[in-house]
Design a protein around this motif. Structure first.
Motif, PDB file in Angstrom:
ATOM      1  N   UNK A  21     -37.285  89.713 -35.959  1.00 28.28           N
ATOM      2  CA  UNK A  21     -38.695  90.094 -35.891  1.00 28.28           C
ATOM      3  C   UNK A  21     -39.292  89.732 -34.540  1.00 28.28           C
ATOM      4  N   UNK A  22     -39.042  88.515 -34.101  1.00 28.98           N
ATOM      5  CA  UNK A  22     -39.616  88.054 -32.841  1.00 28.98           C
ATOM      6  C   UNK A  22     -39.112  88.864 -31.656  1.00 28.98           C
ATOM      7  N   UNK A  23     -37.826  89.199 -31.677  1.00 32.07           N
ATOM      8  CA  UNK A  23     -37.259  89.952 -30.561  1.00 32.07           C
ATOM      9  C   UNK A  23     -37.697  91.412 -30.540  1.00 32.07           C
ATOM     10  N   UNK A  24     -38.323  91.857 -31.626  1.00 32.54           N
ATOM     11  CA  UNK A  24     -38.829  93.232 -31.660  1.00 32.54           C
ATOM     12  C   UNK A  24     -40.106  93.383 -30.838  1.00 32.54           C
ATOM     13  N   UNK A  25     -40.723  92.258 -30.485  1.00 29.83           N
ATOM     14  CA  UNK A  25     -41.967  92.298 -29.713  1.00 29.83           C
ATOM     15  C   UNK A  25     -41.671  92.167 -28.225  1.00 29.83           C
ATOM     16  N   UNK A  26     -42.230  93.028 -27.398  1.00 31.04           N
ATOM     17  CA  UNK A  26     -41.957  92.994 -25.960  1.00 31.04           C
ATOM     18  C   UNK A  26     -42.498  91.757 -25.251  1.00 31.04           C
ATOM     19  N   UNK A  27     -43.460  91.081 -25.879  1.00 26.81           N
ATOM     20  CA  UNK A  27     -44.077  89.918 -25.230  1.00 26.81           C
ATOM     21  C   UNK A  27     -43.552  88.592 -25.775  1.00 26.81           C
ATOM     22  N   UNK A  28     -42.487  88.641 -26.589  1.00 28.54           N
ATOM     23  CA  UNK A  28     -41.919  87.426 -27.168  1.00 28.54           C
ATOM     24  C   UNK A  28     -40.444  87.316 -26.799  1.00 28.54           C
ATOM     25  N   UNK A  29     -40.031  86.123 -26.365  1.00 25.96           N
ATOM     26  CA  UNK A  29     -38.633  85.870 -26.039  1.00 25.96           C
ATOM     27  C   UNK A  29     -38.141  84.681 -26.864  1.00 25.96           C
ATOM     28  N   UNK A  30     -37.079  84.873 -27.627  1.00 27.04           N
ATOM     29  CA  UNK A  30     -36.479  83.775 -28.382  1.00 27.04           C
ATOM     30  C   UNK A  30     -35.511  83.059 -27.438  1.00 27.04           C
ATOM     31  N   UNK A  31     -35.846  81.811 -27.091  1.00 24.07           N
ATOM     32  CA  UNK A  31     -35.043  81.090 -26.105  1.00 24.07           C
ATOM     33  C   UNK A  31     -34.004  80.174 -26.740  1.00 24.07           C
ATOM     34  N   UNK A  32     -34.113  79.962 -28.070  1.00 24.82           N
ATOM     35  CA  UNK A  32     -33.138  79.104 -28.723  1.00 24.82           C
ATOM     36  C   UNK A  32     -33.296  79.087 -30.226  1.00 24.82           C
ATOM     37  N   UNK A 109     -45.625  91.782 -38.935  1.00 23.37           N
ATOM     38  CA  UNK A 109     -46.714  91.905 -37.959  1.00 23.37           C
ATOM     39  C   UNK A 109     -47.631  90.684 -37.997  1.00 23.37           C
ATOM     40  N   UNK A 110     -47.742  90.043 -39.174  1.00 27.92           N
ATOM     41  CA  UNK A 110     -48.573  88.844 -39.281  1.00 27.92           C
ATOM     42  C   UNK A 110     -47.902  87.659 -38.593  1.00 27.92           C
ATOM     43  N   UNK A 111     -46.580  87.599 -38.677  1.00 29.60           N
ATOM     44  CA  UNK A 111     -45.840  86.551 -37.991  1.00 29.60           C
ATOM     45  C   UNK A 111     -46.045  86.660 -36.481  1.00 29.60           C
ATOM     46  N   UNK A 112     -45.920  87.864 -35.962  1.00 29.41           N
ATOM     47  CA  UNK A 112     -46.098  88.078 -34.529  1.00 29.41           C
ATOM     48  C   UNK A 112     -47.530  87.772 -34.104  1.00 29.41           C
ATOM     49  N   UNK A 113     -48.481  88.153 -34.936  1.00 25.54           N
ATOM     50  CA  UNK A 113     -49.887  87.857 -34.633  1.00 25.54           C
ATOM     51  C   UNK A 113     -50.116  86.349 -34.589  1.00 25.54           C
ATOM     52  N   UNK A 114     -49.508  85.620 -35.525  1.00 24.16           N
ATOM     53  CA  UNK A 114     -49.659  84.166 -35.579  1.00 24.16           C
ATOM     54  C   UNK A 114     -49.075  83.517 -34.327  1.00 24.16           C
ATOM     55  N   UNK A 115     -47.908  83.991 -33.909  1.00 21.38           N
ATOM     56  CA  UNK A 115     -47.276  83.457 -32.702  1.00 21.38           C
ATOM     57  C   UNK A 115     -48.176  83.674 -31.495  1.00 21.38           C
ATOM     58  N   UNK A 116     -48.755  84.854 -31.392  1.00 19.71           N
ATOM     59  CA  UNK A 116     -49.644  85.148 -30.257  1.00 19.71           C
ATOM     60  C   UNK A 116     -50.913  84.316 -30.321  1.00 19.71           C
ATOM     61  N   UNK A 117     -51.426  84.118 -31.527  1.00 18.47           N
ATOM     62  CA  UNK A 117     -52.656  83.337 -31.695  1.00 18.47           C
ATOM     63  C   UNK A 117     -52.446  81.894 -31.264  1.00 18.47           C
ATOM     64  N   UNK A 118     -51.368  81.289 -31.724  1.00 16.58           N
ATOM     65  CA  UNK A 118     -51.075  79.907 -31.355  1.00 16.58           C
ATOM     66  C   UNK A 118     -50.796  79.801 -29.855  1.00 16.58           C
TER      67      UNK A 118
END
Length: 216
Positions: A21-32, A109-118
């Motif tokens: 899910x996280x990697x599906x967003x262009x503004x999120x990078x999973x680093x580990x 989409x709520x998970x991605x929104x939460x990540x961006x909010x935090x």
């Protein structure tokens, strides 16, 4: 700006789903990825992510203890994942300084929104239980009876900062506070940052709990 995320979850299938899910967003990078709390701390020190997505129930070291260490060292913001909306793990994580929590059954989409909010510096609590959680947490935390906060701590705040703190206690976002108090959202962020510093708090969620405990 790319948000660098470390995913800490002991169940490999769940972890893989979160990463997908996280990697599906262009503004999120999973680093580990970390399978337990000890690994989460070690990787947070090594990778310095912007945010750790932390499961509360993990082997070797639970998510609450890991959150406390990550926050204490200033390694990253922590967004806690839990199966239950109200349990001792959530209370412990918020006390430990987590920026918020999210239920595992949250939509992608709520998970991605939460990540961006935090990542923006705003606390995030699952919307369905925001106010209920804060009220329940403030009313049942063991520390309340043993060491309730002294109302005198508010003396250091300006009138405007107290108004912002009251809004935080109601679970309002920066945008909602800006509308409520008729000020720019950037000004709200400044007030939140200042009151957190004056009250020696790690997150706006802790500020919300304090507001509830003091009854403002």
């Amino acid at each position: 700006m790319t948000i660098r995320v470390l995913v800490a979850e002991d169940q490999s299938a769940v972890r893989a789903g979160l990463v997908l899910i996280l990697r599906s967003a262009p503004d999120v990078e999973v680093v580990g990825e970390a399978p337990d709390g000890e690994a989460a701390i070690r990787l947070a020190r090594e990778l310095r992510p912007d945010l750790v997505l932390m499961d509360v129930s993990m082997p070797r070291l639970d998510g609450v203890s890991a959150t406390r260490q990550v926050v204490a060292e200033g390694l990253a913001d922590v967004l806690v994942l839990t199966t239950f909306d109200l349990d001792e793990y959530v209370f412990g994580a918020l006390r430990a300084g987590a920026a918020g929590f999210l239920l595992k059954n949250t939509e992608a989409h709520e998970l991605l929104q939460a990540v961006r909010t935090v990542a923006r510096g705003e606390g995030m609590i699952a919307p369905a239980v925001t106010r209920r959680l804060i009220a329940e947490f403030a009313g049942t935390a063991p520390a309340r009876a043993a060491g309730a906060p002294d109302p005198a701590v508010l003396d250091a705040l300006t009138r405007r900062e107290r108004e912002v703190l009251e809004c935080l206690g109601q679970g309002l976002s920066n945008a909602e506070i800006a509308v409520r108090l008729s000020m720019a959202e950037t000004t709200v962020k400044t007030h939140v940052s200042r009151l957190l510093g004056k009250l020696d708090l790690r997150s706006r969620v802790q500020a919300a709990v304090l507001a509830q405990e003091l009854g403002i």
